[in-house]
Design a protein around this motif. Structure first.
Motif, mmCIF file in Angstrom:
data_model
loop_
_atom_site.group_PDB
_atom_site.id
_atom_site.type_symbol
_atom_site.label_atom_id
_atom_site.label_comp_id
_atom_site.label_asym_id
_atom_site.label_seq_id
_atom_site.Cartn_x
_atom_site.Cartn_y
_atom_site.Cartn_z
ATOM 1 N N VAL A 64 4.814 0.535 -0.601
ATOM 2 C CA VAL A 64 3.430 0.833 -0.970
ATOM 3 C C VAL A 64 2.619 0.738 0.314
ATOM 4 N N TRP A 65 2.286 1.905 0.869
ATOM 5 C CA TRP A 65 1.649 1.947 2.185
ATOM 6 C C TRP A 65 2.449 1.081 3.160
ATOM 7 N N ALA A 66 3.735 1.361 3.241
ATOM 8 C CA ALA A 66 4.632 0.560 4.076
ATOM 9 C C ALA A 66 4.195 0.551 5.534
ATOM 10 N N ASP A 67 3.540 1.606 5.970
ATOM 11 C CA ASP A 67 3.031 1.626 7.348
ATOM 12 C C ASP A 67 1.980 0.534 7.553
ATOM 13 N N LEU A 116 8.315 0.166 12.925
ATOM 14 C CA LEU A 116 8.294 0.545 11.510
ATOM 15 C C LEU A 116 6.980 1.215 11.147
ATOM 16 N N PHE A 117 5.892 0.672 11.654
ATOM 17 C CA PHE A 117 4.585 1.300 11.412
ATOM 18 C C PHE A 117 4.611 2.759 11.859
ATOM 19 N N ALA A 118 5.041 3.002 13.092
ATOM 20 C CA ALA A 118 5.076 4.365 13.622
ATOM 21 C C ALA A 118 6.039 5.241 12.822
ATOM 22 N N PHE A 119 7.177 4.682 12.456
ATOM 23 C CA PHE A 119 8.183 5.425 11.688
ATOM 24 C C PHE A 119 7.625 5.869 10.341
ATOM 25 N N PHE A 120 7.061 4.933 9.599
ATOM 26 C CA PHE A 120 6.521 5.273 8.281
ATOM 27 C C PHE A 120 5.344 6.231 8.386
ATOM 28 N N ALA A 121 4.479 6.011 9.370
ATOM 29 C CA ALA A 121 3.306 6.875 9.522
ATOM 30 C C ALA A 121 3.693 8.273 9.994
ATOM 31 N N LEU A 131 7.122 3.765 -3.052
ATOM 32 C CA LEU A 131 6.235 4.022 -4.191
ATOM 33 C C LEU A 131 5.058 4.900 -3.813
ATOM 34 N N THR A 132 4.637 4.828 -2.549
ATOM 35 C CA THR A 132 3.549 5.685 -2.073
ATOM 36 C C THR A 132 3.929 6.238 -0.710
ATOM 37 N N GLY A 133 3.162 7.177 -0.269
ATOM 38 C CA GLY A 133 3.295 7.661 1.100
ATOM 39 C C GLY A 133 2.539 6.734 2.028
ATOM 40 N N PRO A 134 2.474 7.076 3.300
ATOM 41 C CA PRO A 134 1.786 6.219 4.248
ATOM 42 C C PRO A 134 0.267 6.329 4.129
ATOM 43 N N LEU A 135 -0.391 5.307 4.612
ATOM 44 C CA LEU A 135 -1.850 5.314 4.678
ATOM 45 C C LEU A 135 -2.301 6.054 5.934
ATOM 46 N N PHE A 136 -1.547 5.875 7.021
ATOM 47 C CA PHE A 136 -1.872 6.505 8.305
ATOM 48 C C PHE A 136 -0.928 7.690 8.519
ATOM 49 N N HIS A 137 -1.353 8.637 9.313
ATOM 50 C CA HIS A 137 -0.514 9.804 9.607
ATOM 51 C C HIS A 137 -0.466 10.004 11.120
ATOM 52 N N LEU A 138 0.726 9.817 11.683
ATOM 53 C CA LEU A 138 0.943 10.019 13.110
ATOM 54 C C LEU A 138 1.833 11.240 13.277
ATOM 55 N N SER A 139 1.531 12.060 14.247
ATOM 56 C CA SER A 139 2.401 13.216 14.461
ATOM 57 C C SER A 139 3.067 13.146 15.813
#
Length: 139
Positions: A64-67, A116-121, A131-139
């Motif tokens: 749940v917002w694992a990032d 992990l933050f960068a990976f999930f985002a 359960l959810t996608g990320p809260l942040f989006h990194l490309s």
């Protein structure tokens, strides 16, 4: 890959759940130790860090917002390494060694949490078993 990431998440957060329980159930004793290290408002800091650990660990475990959860864990680990394990202040070689190892462990885990933050985002909704996608989006 989804199953491997889930297994990794489960293994990663075990330590943080144990720490959160200690922070939340033994707050007074742990606050005394934190105060001896010079942490201001040690009781509030101990309780707050327990909540931070629990929220971060649950977020990563459940996806749940694992990032965000990984970022919360990094925000706990990196300052804690410096505040709680200042090996450079110790004169006893054994204590100095133990504090240095604890600092290195916290810094290493903080680095893993940032990865992990960068990976999930970055991966976003393509990673299953969350359960959810990320809260942040990194490309």
């Amino acid at each position: 890959m989804d199953v491997l990431v889930l297994i990794g998440r489960i293994l990663f957060v075990g330590l943080f759940f144990g720490s959160a329980v200690g922070h939340l159930t033994q707050t007074k004793a742990m606050a005394g130790y934190a105060a001896s290290k010079g942490v201001p408002a040690a009781t509030a800091a101990t309780f707050g860090s327990g909540v931070l650990l629990l929220a971060g660990a649950l977020s990563v475990l459940l996806g749940v917002w694992a990032d965000l959860g990984a970022l919360l864990l990094a925000l706990f680990l990196l300052p804690t390494a410096v505040l709680m394990h200042p090996f450079w202040k110790e004169s006893d070689p054994g204590v100095r060694q133990n504090e240095m190892l604890a600092l290195q462990k916290d810094v290493s885990l903080g680095g893993a949490a940032l990865m992990l933050f960068a990976f999930f985002a970055h991966v976003g909704h393509d990673l299953g078993l969350t359960l959810t996608g990320p809260l942040f989006h990194l490309s």
